[in-house]
Design an enzyme around this catalytic site. Structure first.
Site, PDB file in Angstrom:
ATOM      1  N   ARG A 174     -19.865   9.630  16.996  1.00  0.00           N
ATOM      2  CA  ARG A 174     -20.028   8.682  17.921  1.00  0.00           C
ATOM      3  C   ARG A 174     -18.545   8.484  18.808  1.00  0.00           C
ATOM      4  O   ARG A 174     -18.618   8.133  20.087  1.00  0.00           O
ATOM      5  CB  ARG A 174     -20.387   7.108  17.364  1.00  0.00           C
ATOM      6  CG  ARG A 174     -21.861   7.237  17.291  1.00  0.00           C
ATOM      7  CD  ARG A 174     -22.358   6.063  16.593  1.00  0.00           C
ATOM      8  NE  ARG A 174     -21.794   5.910  15.282  1.00  0.00           N
ATOM      9  CZ  ARG A 174     -21.413   4.900  14.524  1.00  0.00           C
ATOM     10  NH1 ARG A 174     -22.239   3.655  15.067  1.00  0.00           N
ATOM     11  NH2 ARG A 174     -20.860   4.847  13.593  1.00  0.00           N
ATOM     12  N   ASN A 205     -26.049   5.619  16.207  1.00  0.00           N
ATOM     13  CA  ASN A 205     -26.803   6.560  15.304  1.00  0.00           C
ATOM     14  C   ASN A 205     -28.223   5.896  15.255  1.00  0.00           C
ATOM     15  O   ASN A 205     -28.504   4.648  15.296  1.00  0.00           O
ATOM     16  CB  ASN A 205     -26.054   6.324  13.909  1.00  0.00           C
ATOM     17  CG  ASN A 205     -24.652   7.126  13.908  1.00  0.00           C
ATOM     18  OD1 ASN A 205     -24.674   7.631  14.799  1.00  0.00           O
ATOM     19  ND2 ASN A 205     -23.886   6.603  12.883  1.00  0.00           N
TER      20      ASN A 205
END
Length: 99
Positions: free
Chosen positions: A20, A38
């Site tokens: 990320r 996520n």
């Protein structure tokens, strides 16, 4: 080039490896709008909006990921402007909580 909005899902070893943060940096460095998060199924989901060439470039970066990741598949679909509303208020690009 024209603006593009793409909704991307990345599968593989993409959680717990800085994926990320990698996507956040890649998107911000290209001045894109959107978000990354996520998913509980182990995938990473992202939305990218901006000039088509920059969106294409960040999706190409997603296919590689950070060195500790293993990308098995990238699903690239059309997004829509309403999906940008998931961002944190006042941010161009957000890292969102897991869903």
């Amino acid at each position: 080039m024209s603006d593009a909005i793409r909704h991307v899902t990345i599968r593989g070893r993409v959680q717990g490896v800085g994926y990320r943060a990698f996507v956040d940096h890649a998107a911000r460095s290209r001045d894109l709008e959107g978000w990354v998060r996520n998913r509980r199924d182990g995938s990473v989901e992202a939305l990218f909006a901006g000039p088509a060439a920059a969106v294409t470039a960040v999706i190409a970066a997603c296919r590689r990921g950070p060195s500790s990741a293993r990308v098995d598949a990238v699903q690239d679909d059309a997004g829509n402007p309403d999906m940008l509303n998931l961002r944190e208020a006042g941010e161009r690009f957000s890292v969102l909580p897991t869903i």
